[in-house]
Design a protein around this motif. Structure first.
Motif, PDB file in Angstrom:
ATOM      1  N   CYS A 126       0.782  -1.145   0.180  1.00  0.00           N
ATOM      2  CA  CYS A 126      -0.047  -0.096  -0.070  1.00  0.00           C
ATOM      3  C   CYS A 126       0.873   1.198   0.067  1.00  0.00           C
ATOM      4  CB  CYS A 126      -1.057  -0.004   1.240  1.00  0.00           C
ATOM      5  SG  CYS A 126      -2.167   1.403   0.821  1.00  0.00           S
ATOM      6  N   VAL A 127       0.822   1.989  -1.269  1.00  0.00           N
ATOM      7  CA  VAL A 127       1.279   3.309  -1.066  1.00  0.00           C
ATOM      8  C   VAL A 127       0.412   4.430  -0.849  1.00  0.00           C
ATOM      9  CG1 VAL A 127       3.362   2.500  -2.709  1.00  0.00           C
ATOM     10  CG2 VAL A 127       1.244   3.274  -3.676  1.00  0.00           C
ATOM     11  N   GLY A 128      -0.815   3.809  -0.662  1.00  0.00           N
ATOM     12  CA  GLY A 128      -1.878   5.245  -0.235  1.00  0.00           C
ATOM     13  C   GLY A 128      -2.482   5.642  -1.317  1.00  0.00           C
TER      14      GLY A 128
ATOM     15  N   CYS B 190       2.136  10.832  17.865  1.00  0.00           N
ATOM     16  CA  CYS B 190       1.198  10.509  16.932  1.00  0.00           C
ATOM     17  C   CYS B 190       1.447   9.426  16.322  1.00  0.00           C
ATOM     18  CB  CYS B 190       1.073  11.944  16.195  1.00  0.00           C
ATOM     19  SG  CYS B 190       0.088  11.406  14.559  1.00  0.00           S
ATOM     20  N   ASN B 191       0.664   8.661  15.899  1.00  0.00           N
ATOM     21  CA  ASN B 191       0.810   7.290  15.301  1.00  0.00           C
ATOM     22  C   ASN B 191       0.094   7.645  13.707  1.00  0.00           C
ATOM     23  OD1 ASN B 191       0.948   4.828  13.941  1.00  0.00           O
ATOM     24  ND2 ASN B 191       0.006   3.712  15.879  1.00  0.00           N
ATOM     25  N   ALA B 192       1.201   7.921  12.855  1.00  0.00           N
ATOM     26  CA  ALA B 192       1.105   8.282  11.480  1.00  0.00           C
ATOM     27  C   ALA B 192       1.715   7.120  10.586  1.00  0.00           C
ATOM     28  CB  ALA B 192       1.358   9.374  11.130  1.00  0.00           C
ATOM     29  N   ASP B 193       1.751   5.923  11.231  1.00  0.00           N
ATOM     30  CA  ASP B 193       2.546   4.855  10.513  1.00  0.00           C
ATOM     31  C   ASP B 193       1.548   4.070   9.437  1.00  0.00           C
ATOM     32  OD1 ASP B 193       4.866   3.271  10.136  1.00  0.00           O
ATOM     33  OD2 ASP B 193       4.095   1.613  10.914  1.00  0.00           O
ATOM     34  N   GLU B 207      -1.831  15.228   4.578  1.00  0.00           N
ATOM     35  CA  GLU B 207      -1.589  15.828   3.341  1.00  0.00           C
ATOM     36  C   GLU B 207      -2.441  17.037   3.333  1.00  0.00           C
ATOM     37  OE1 GLU B 207      -1.759  13.037   0.052  1.00  0.00           O
ATOM     38  OE2 GLU B 207       0.077  12.178   0.316  1.00  0.00           O
ATOM     39  N   GLY B 208      -3.687  16.897   3.770  1.00  0.00           N
ATOM     40  CA  GLY B 208      -4.520  17.859   3.551  1.00  0.00           C
ATOM     41  C   GLY B 208      -4.795  18.876   4.821  1.00  0.00           C
ATOM     42  N   ASP B 209      -4.543  18.370   5.919  1.00  0.00           N
ATOM     43  CA  ASP B 209      -4.694  19.258   6.917  1.00  0.00           C
ATOM     44  C   ASP B 209      -3.741  18.973   8.140  1.00  0.00           C
ATOM     45  OD1 ASP B 209      -6.079  21.092   8.598  1.00  0.00           O
ATOM     46  OD2 ASP B 209      -7.765  19.652   9.252  1.00  0.00           O
ATOM     47  N   PRO B 210      -2.429  19.319   7.884  1.00  0.00           N
ATOM     48  CA  PRO B 210      -1.357  18.912   8.828  1.00  0.00           C
ATOM     49  C   PRO B 210      -1.337  19.696  10.029  1.00  0.00           C
ATOM     50  CG  PRO B 210      -0.246  20.115   7.051  1.00  0.00           C
ATOM     51  CD  PRO B 210      -2.015  19.723   6.577  1.00  0.00           C
ATOM     52  N   HIS B 211      -2.134  20.964   9.955  1.00  0.00           N
ATOM     53  CA  HIS B 211      -1.965  21.609  11.275  1.00  0.00           C
ATOM     54  C   HIS B 211      -3.170  21.123  12.169  1.00  0.00           C
ATOM     55  CE1 HIS B 211       0.602  24.985  10.172  1.00  0.00           C
ATOM     56  NE2 HIS B 211       0.306  24.996   8.980  1.00  0.00           N
ATOM     57  N   VAL B 233       6.077   8.784  11.238  1.00  0.00           N
ATOM     58  CA  VAL B 233       5.054   8.900   9.949  1.00  0.00           C
ATOM     59  C   VAL B 233       5.853   7.927   9.074  1.00  0.00           C
ATOM     60  CG1 VAL B 233       6.093  10.935   9.343  1.00  0.00           C
ATOM     61  CG2 VAL B 233       4.318  10.181   8.048  1.00  0.00           C
ATOM     62  N   ARG B 234       5.029   7.096   8.045  1.00  0.00           N
ATOM     63  CA  ARG B 234       5.661   6.191   7.238  1.00  0.00           C
ATOM     64  C   ARG B 234       6.623   6.872   5.931  1.00  0.00           C
ATOM     65  NH1 ARG B 234       1.628   2.989   3.869  1.00  0.00           N
ATOM     66  NH2 ARG B 234       3.583   1.179   3.779  1.00  0.00           N
ATOM     67  N   ALA B 235       7.615   6.332   5.988  1.00  0.00           N
ATOM     68  CA  ALA B 235       8.609   6.935   5.056  1.00  0.00           C
ATOM     69  C   ALA B 235       8.034   6.820   3.512  1.00  0.00           C
ATOM     70  CB  ALA B 235      10.022   6.241   4.991  1.00  0.00           C
ATOM     71  N   GLU B 236       7.080   6.035   3.421  1.00  0.00           N
ATOM     72  CA  GLU B 236       6.202   5.636   1.975  1.00  0.00           C
ATOM     73  C   GLU B 236       5.601   6.815   1.752  1.00  0.00           C
ATOM     74  OE1 GLU B 236       6.606   3.504   4.397  1.00  0.00           O
ATOM     75  OE2 GLU B 236       6.931   1.368   3.679  1.00  0.00           O
ATOM     76  N   TYR B 237       5.257   7.762   2.634  1.00  0.00           N
ATOM     77  CA  TYR B 237       4.380   9.124   2.356  1.00  0.00           C
ATOM     78  C   TYR B 237       5.199  10.210   2.146  1.00  0.00           C
ATOM     79  CZ  TYR B 237       0.208   6.266   4.069  1.00  0.00           C
ATOM     80  OH  TYR B 237      -0.843   5.252   4.149  1.00  0.00           O
ATOM     81  N   PRO B 238       6.021  10.430   0.999  1.00  0.00           N
ATOM     82  CA  PRO B 238       6.802  11.527   0.907  1.00  0.00           C
ATOM     83  C   PRO B 238       6.011  12.910   0.944  1.00  0.00           C
ATOM     84  CG  PRO B 238       6.690  10.331  -1.141  1.00  0.00           C
ATOM     85  CD  PRO B 238       6.009   9.402  -0.116  1.00  0.00           C
TER      86      PRO B 238
END
Ligand SMILES: Cc1cc2nc3c(=O)[nH]c(=O)nc-3n(C[C@H](O)[C@H](O)[C@H](O)COP(=O)(O)O)c2cc1C
Ligand code: FES
Lengths: 160, 594
Positions: A126-128, B190-193, B207-211, B233-238
């Motif tokens: 999953c890359v989302g 915060c679990n953003a994994d 991505e849409g509302d980080p604040h 946070v997952r590294a897969e989410y650049p």
């Protein structure tokens, strides 16, 4: 900007700088490994040794961490890294057929690199971008809604 | 302040970016400038609207017209027709949206209530002022200047908010434990994994509302008495990582992070930590071990993180979606929050619907909405006239829900009763072409891959279960396999160290509960009626399509195919080893797998 390196070993210098910046950070190892992999492309033993000395963490521990996380690699990777998503959304939409097609076209298996060091292939979870399933990423580029026949065309783009 | 008469919103989430939305933005801006409309019309880069499968998405206000699958070639038409002449480009409209009132009236949005996703697709996530204009950081201001830490925790307790990361633990209770724990230093994490493959709501929020996450973490820190936070946070989410970094810098610059926030004595600093591709790091104790820079292996509990968490200090960990609810609860109140959803599970839940469904994407629904409403009213049903078979929730820890339970209201407890769980919100729809044994095998393979190896029940047990499932799907199932699976499942559930192991048998148990006949069919009849398990399929020649060219006869390694030239050939099923060579060789498509 950073000063030009004096010792001629540009990458080693860069890593030294990274290590110095992180030395006092709690839990610095993983952020340093991320940066080292960015600099070198992978984490060979020499790099792990340099980090071990710089952060004063035993080499055994560093090796343990490097091999635990799938993101870190001790082998060099190809110029283009192909990630075929095998997350659930992609799987139920036939991601396996896409993977088979990549294997067939490149004649390599998951986790391998082509002999010209051009492509490495991995399966990921999953890359989302599940709305576009099945999904493949090549470096930063995302390809979605694929069918097996698209694979050849995509690869041709990278054959310059 | 400059007032624009029209706004053009373009999504820049992961899916739409991959379909070239940044180039659309550029072309729109250039075109609008050329028409000298840039005083009147503003182009805004937003994030996910949830309609990911139809991307790139462009929304034009005030009409609220949603244009989908927009290409560079469509831009001139949108400018010339819609923006200049005020005529909606019907050809590009998404789904049933008429484009004459707000986009909330489209079928996809009608039943949604957007709380966690309130700003997604509305504001530009890279501009803090836009968040502030939508009441951003007001909750933090209110908390710091008018409330005591106890009042903050009471409010969250009173709202009944439960963790959206999977287990549904009451958020207020978690905060209270940590607030009461003794310690000179406390942490907020915060679990953003987002490990569940098939879920991407956390990514969309980041991505849409980080604040909103930063603000919520600061509120939590004030509540429990912490001054340091980490987002894992997952590294897969650049893109998410980039936007979080921008947001943290902007918040620091405006004094909303750092020392003496809002001129009070409260200080809070925030750091980002990147995951490195290990699913188990989504588990709370493993996540903390990973932030400490070690192998992300879970730790036995107790001690619980509220007492001994990160660096052995009292720590709370919350999921992204949980946190995104916090600011609005503070501003609008617990009573307001409780009017949404059900008594036991107040509020909403975001689901990522994917798989065999017409509208894939992100939807936020009040708890208690039925699965049928989600699949048919919002999701638009199953494509290609196929039959619904099951919905999978909870990822590798969850299970499958069959047709007979489509009318069950979705909340934490009902899903557990059905043998599944809420999980983080992945909702994968499967139709008659999906094999349930194969799906169970898929999830077990995932657990085998991701087991960290620390405890034997998980390390060895999942591997044994996977081995049996693999055999069954290869037509080598034996009598007694099902019983062995059940026995192993029970042992693993009881003896594994962490949630990963304990829940890993769920996909097998739930498919056994509802689709036992499919297992039996595979084991006894050596058949897979969904047509998925390759080794169980027969290769058949359709006599009418066969030209009798003998190509298949030549490639068959076991001489299983016979027939005369120009007459239909036949495959001897006893001899066939299902290698597929004939199917590839046939120039007429006369050979099928069934
Ligand atoms: C194997 C495993 C993986 C998990 N992955 C995640 C994840 O990716 N994201 C998440 O928020 N919670 C995940 N959790 C749940 C966390 O342990 C934890 O309960 C949650 O982050 C707490 O936040 P909440 O109370 O706000 O839900 C996972 C749990 C287990 C056992
Ligand atoms: S499952 Fe493939 S992108 Fe999510």
């Amino acid at each position: 900007m950073s000063k030009k390196c004096q010792c001629g070993e540009d990458k080693i210098c860069q890593l030294d700088k990274v290590i110095k910046e992180h030395k006092d950070m709690a839990g610095a190892l993983i952020p340093v490994l991320h940066k080292a992999q960015k600099i070198f492309g992978y984490l060979p033993m020499a790099v792990q040794k340099q980090i071990s000395e710089g952060l004063d963490i035993s080499l055994a521990e560093i090796y343990g961490v490097v091999t635990f996380y799938s993101e870190f690699s001790t082998e060099p990777k190809g110029k283009y890294q192909i990630n075929v998503c095998l997350g659930t959304a992609c799987y139920v939409k036939g991601a396996n057929d896409i993977l088979d097609q990549f294997k067939k076209q490149l004649k390599i298996d998951v986790g391998q690199t082509t002999s010209d060091n051009k492509f490495s292939m991995n399966a990921c979870r999953c890359v989302g971008a599940c709305g576009l399933a099945p999904v493949v990423t090549i470096n930063e580029e995302v390809y979605g809604k694929l069918v097996a026949d698209d694979v050849k065309e995509i690869l041709e783009k990278y054959l310059d | 302040m400059h007032i624009y008469s029209s706004h053009v919103l373009v999504c820049s989430g992961t899916s739409c970016t991959s379909k070239k939305s940044p180039e659309l933005i550029k072309k729109l801006e250039e075109g609008i400038k050329r028409k000298k409309l840039d005083e009147k019309i503003q182009v805004i880069t937003t994030s996910c609207f949830g309609l990911c499968a139809e991307g790139p998405i462009v929304v034009v206000y005030p009409e609220g017209a949603i244009y989908s699958n927009v290409t560079l070639n469509d831009i001139d038409e949108i400018i010339n027709e819609h923006l200049v002449k005020g005529r909606i480009v019907k050809r590009l409209l998404s789904g049933n949206n008429e484009g004459n009132n707000s986009y909330e009236s489209a079928d996809f949005f009608k039943k949604q209530v957007r709380i966690a996703l309130r700003n997604c697709g509305v504001i530009n996530p890279e501009i803090i002022e836009e968040y502030i204009a939508y009441d951003g950081y007001q909750a933090l201001g209110k908390v710091l200047t008018t409330m005591t830490p106890e009042q903050v925790i009471d409010k969250v307790l009173d709202s009944g908010l439960r963790g959206r990361g999977g287990a549904g633990f009451p958020t207020g209770r978690k905060w209270l434990f940590a607030a009461n724990a003794k310690g000179d230093k406390k942490y907020v994490c915060c679990n953003a994994d987002e490990g569940d493959p098939g879920a991407f709501m956390d990514r969309s929020i980041l991505e849409g509302d980080p604040h909103s996450i930063i603000e919520a973490m600061a509120i939590a820190a004030y509540g429990i008495g912490s001054d340091q936070g980490y987002i894992y946070v997952r590294a897969e989410y650049p893109i998410a990582v980039k936007r979080l970094n921008i947001a943290i810098d902007q918040a620091k610059e405006l004094g909303l992070l750092g020392d003496k926030i809002f001129g009070t004595d409260f200080s809070f600093n925030l750091e980002l930590r990147l995951g490195a591709g290990a699913f188990v790091c989504g588990e709370e104790t493993a996540l903390m071990t990973s932030i400490e820079g070690k192998r992300g292996e879970p730790r036995p509990r107790p001690p619980f993180p509220a007492n001994k968490g990160l660096f052995q200090k009292p720590t709370i960990l919350n999921n992204v979606e949980t946190l995104s609810n916090i600011p609005i609860i503070i501003l609008k109140g617990a009573d307001w929050f409780k009017t949404i959803g059900t008594k036991k599970s107040p509020g909403t839940k975001v689901f990522a619907i994917g798989g065999k469904i017409n509208n894939t994407g992100l939807v936020e629904i009040p708890m208690g909405t039925t699965l049928r409403e989600v699949i048919y009213d919002i999701g638009g049903g199953i494509p290609n006239g196929k039959k619904f078979k099951a919905a999978q929730t909870g990822g590798p820890s969850g299970g499958c829900i069959p047709t007979e339970h489509l009318d069950v209201p979705i909340e934490y407890d009902t899903l557990i009763e059905l043998g599944s769980m809420m999980g983080s919100g992945g909702l994968i729809i499967m139709d008659e072409d999906n094999c349930m044994v194969d799906i169970a095998k898929f999830f077990l393979e995932f657990s085998v891959d991701e087991s960290c190896g620390k405890c034997p029940p998980c390390r060895i047990g999942t591997k044994r279960m996977y081995g049996i499932l693999k055999r069954i799907t290869e037509g080598k199932g034996e009598e007694g396999d099902i019983e062995t699976l059940e026995e192993l499942a029970e042992t693993i559930q009881a003896a594994a160290l962490c949630g990963l192991g304990k829940t890993s048998p769920n996909p097998v148990l739930s498919t056994l509960r509802y689709f036992r006949h499919e297992y039996e069919e595979h084991i006894v009849n050596k058949k897979c009626s969904a047509g998925v398990c390759k080794e169980l399929l027969d290769y058949i020649i359709i006599p009418n399509d066969c030209m009798g060219c003998t190509k298949c006869i030549k490639v068959c390694p076991t001489k299983a195919i016979t027939g005369k030239i120009k007459e239909p050939h036949i495959i001897d099923q006893e001899e066939c080893i299902k290698c597929g060579a004939c199917l590839e060789a046939c120039p007429f498509g006369a050979i099928i797998r069934k």
